[in-house]
Design an enzyme around this catalytic site. Structure first.
Site, PDB file in Angstrom:
ATOM      1  N   HIS A  24       0.808  -1.226   0.000  1.00  0.00           N
ATOM      2  CA  HIS A  24       0.000   0.000   0.000  1.00  0.00           C
ATOM      3  C   HIS A  24       0.846   1.284   0.000  1.00  0.00           C
ATOM      4  O   HIS A  24       0.658   2.195   0.792  1.00  0.00           O
ATOM      5  CB  HIS A  24      -1.125   0.009   1.053  1.00  0.00           C
ATOM      6  CG  HIS A  24      -0.732  -0.199   2.497  1.00  0.00           C
ATOM      7  ND1 HIS A  24       0.302   0.451   3.097  1.00  0.00           N
ATOM      8  CD2 HIS A  24      -1.296  -0.969   3.452  1.00  0.00           C
ATOM      9  CE1 HIS A  24       0.364   0.081   4.363  1.00  0.00           C
ATOM     10  NE2 HIS A  24      -0.585  -0.771   4.599  1.00  0.00           N
ATOM     11  N   ASP A  82      -4.208  -7.977   5.043  1.00  0.00           N
ATOM     12  CA  ASP A  82      -3.049  -8.854   4.878  1.00  0.00           C
ATOM     13  C   ASP A  82      -3.096 -10.022   5.860  1.00  0.00           C
ATOM     14  O   ASP A  82      -2.432 -11.039   5.665  1.00  0.00           O
ATOM     15  CB  ASP A  82      -1.722  -8.085   4.988  1.00  0.00           C
ATOM     16  CG  ASP A  82      -1.637  -7.169   6.179  1.00  0.00           C
ATOM     17  OD1 ASP A  82      -2.672  -6.710   6.675  1.00  0.00           O
ATOM     18  OD2 ASP A  82      -0.507  -6.888   6.634  1.00  0.00           O
ATOM     19  N   ASP A 164       1.066  -7.164  14.101  1.00  0.00           N
ATOM     20  CA  ASP A 164       1.938  -6.229  13.379  1.00  0.00           C
ATOM     21  C   ASP A 164       3.145  -5.746  14.195  1.00  0.00           C
ATOM     22  O   ASP A 164       4.207  -5.456  13.621  1.00  0.00           O
ATOM     23  CB  ASP A 164       1.142  -4.990  12.941  1.00  0.00           C
ATOM     24  CG  ASP A 164       0.411  -5.197  11.621  1.00  0.00           C
ATOM     25  OD1 ASP A 164       0.766  -6.123  10.866  1.00  0.00           O
ATOM     26  OD2 ASP A 164      -0.514  -4.418  11.347  1.00  0.00           O
ATOM     27  N   TYR A 192      10.087  -0.643   8.889  1.00  0.00           N
ATOM     28  CA  TYR A 192       8.716  -1.049   9.218  1.00  0.00           C
ATOM     29  C   TYR A 192       8.154  -0.143  10.324  1.00  0.00           C
ATOM     30  O   TYR A 192       7.043   0.371  10.230  1.00  0.00           O
ATOM     31  CB  TYR A 192       8.765  -2.508   9.674  1.00  0.00           C
ATOM     32  CG  TYR A 192       7.460  -3.143  10.037  1.00  0.00           C
ATOM     33  CD1 TYR A 192       6.768  -3.921   9.117  1.00  0.00           C
ATOM     34  CD2 TYR A 192       6.938  -3.013  11.311  1.00  0.00           C
ATOM     35  CE1 TYR A 192       5.576  -4.540   9.458  1.00  0.00           C
ATOM     36  CE2 TYR A 192       5.749  -3.618  11.663  1.00  0.00           C
ATOM     37  CZ  TYR A 192       5.073  -4.383  10.735  1.00  0.00           C
ATOM     38  OH  TYR A 192       3.897  -4.999  11.084  1.00  0.00           O
TER      39      TYR A 192
HETATM   40 FE1  FEO Z   1       0.085  -6.249   8.686  1.00  0.00          FE
HETATM   41 FE2  FEO Z   1      -1.909  -3.701   9.949  1.00  0.00          FE
HETATM   42  O1  FEO Z   1      -1.467  -5.206   8.904  1.00  0.00           O
END
Ligand code: FEO
Length: 395
Positions: A24, A82, A164, A192
């Site tokens: 994204h 995801d 996450d 990340y």
């Molecule tokens: Fe890996 Fe907020 O999704």
């Protein structure tokens, strides 16, 4: 599938997405993984699912270990697609499974996949499910990454599954932290964090403190992306504490774009001024680097200098994108400065300063502007600007 065993009865059943380069909008140059875990005890629990394009692979991994009708629980730690978009397929196969999520997870599941998900049972912080000799304990973690997010903690095994949080977009044939290059691992973990979790820095600090206060030992952290932290889970916890505190060093990152090299030449002269003060600097030309790479450099920099040519009285579109992205990610405690070239009316530097101030950034003023092409005097101004910024952050 080669079995990936976290501990006896706990297997990774996720998938590796080797070829995703655009998550994204975030450039995931090293791909990613969607991790799911199967816990087999007296009862069987599947922790999270995967992106629906990989549903068949998840199904095959689970089928190698058990049959779907033996699954008693599907735990949905987070509804972002995801992790959940194969859930409708998986839930049909696991006919006997209860689906468990947070209250806000249930609401999000219904919004994503329809009223069938009214059957979801909700849990809150401190709730537990016994699956035999093992206990799953839940900890709500709103905004890490969405309001619905929660962590699942395997009490007896001391394994935290925080979805996450503590992840990395890193595709690899290895599944554990001690099996991959440490530099690559931390580079991806920081990218990340910068691109996904930075806006939630205060919540992260509080959540980690909450876990510390609960006195739950952490032997392993099994996130939903990237490798599992089994050798040194505190390495990533400590990194998160450092990043969330916005600890920065004497470093100035220069992010710019250029049309006919005037802003580029200015950036290089500014960098010379910074270097003359013994301060580290890095130059990122947008269109050569992705925004997600540039913002990662901001994480540990004390100052950020942004340069743009003026195009039709506005900042250049790449800088507009960068600043929109940066103001949303809210990097705290940085000094921001602006520079750029123009042909006649100008407007880029003014526009960028306004945008930064509106976002609450500390802005070093005035910025530097050059008409058409920088001459000797202009370059001296740029050099001095770099020197001043370097001196200021060294104080
Ligand atoms: Fe890996 Fe907020 O999704």
């Amino acid at each position: 599938m080669v079995k990936v065993v976290l501990k006896e009865g706990i297997n990774w059943v996720g998938v590796v997405d080797w070829n995703i380069k655009d998550f994204h909008g975030y450039n995931t140059n090293r791909g990613s993984t969607y991790n799911a875990y199967l816990i087999q005890d007296e009862k069987t629990a599947l922790i999270d699912t995967v992106k629906n394009t990989f549903a068949n692979e998840l199904i095959s991994h689970v089928n190698e270990l058990t049959s779907f009708d033996k699954i008693d629980y599907i735990i949905v730690n987070h509804v972002e697609m995801d992790h959940s978009s194969s859930l409708p397929i998986v839930a049909k196969l696991a006919k006997n499974a209860k689906i468990i999520s947070s209250e806000r997870g249930k609401e999000a599941l219904i919004k994503h996949y329809g009223a069938d998900f009214n059957i979801v049972e909700t849990v809150k912080t401190g709730d537990e499910i016994k699956v035999g000799k093992r206990t799953l304990r839940f900890l709500e973690a709103p905004m890490l990454h969405w309001p619905d997010s929660m962590f699942t903690y395997l009490v007896e095994d001391k394994i935290l599954m925080p979805n996450d949080a503590f992840g990395q977009h890193l595709a690899s044939s290895e599944r554990f932290d001690d099996e991959v290059d440490q530099h690559v691992l931390m580079e991806e973990a920081s990218m990340y964090y910068a691109n996904i979790l930075m806006p939630f820095a205060p919540l992260i600090t509080r959540k980690i403190q909450e876990v510390v206060d609960l006195k739950i030992p952490i032997g392993m952290i099994a996130p939903s992306h990237g490798v599992i932290w089994r050798k040194d889970p505190m390495k990533i916890v400590n990194a998160y504490l450092k990043w969330s505190a916005m600890e920065s060093k004497n470093k100035v990152v220069i992010i710019f774009d250029t049309m006919w090299h005037s802003t580029d030449t200015m950036a290089r002269a500014i960098a010379d001024g910074i270097i003359s003060q013994g301060v580290e600097t890095k130059l990122y030309k947008l269109r050569s680097y992705a925004i997600s790479e540039a913002i990662t450099e901001v994480l540990d920099a004390k100052a950020v200098l942004v340069g743009s040519p003026t195009l039709n009285n506005q900042m250049f579109p790449t800088l507009s994108s960068f600043l929109t992205y940066a103001t949303g990610l809210k990097p705290k405690g940085k000094l921001w400065g602006f520079f750029g070239s123009y042909g006649w009316g100008g407007g880029a530097v003014k526009g960028m300063i306004e945008m930064a101030k509106k976002a609450g950034f500390e802005v070093y003023e005035p910025g530097v502007e050059v008409k058409y092409v920088p001459d000797e005097q202009d370059l001296k101004k740029c050099f001095d600007f770099g020197q001043q910024i370097a001196q200021k952050i060294k104080l």
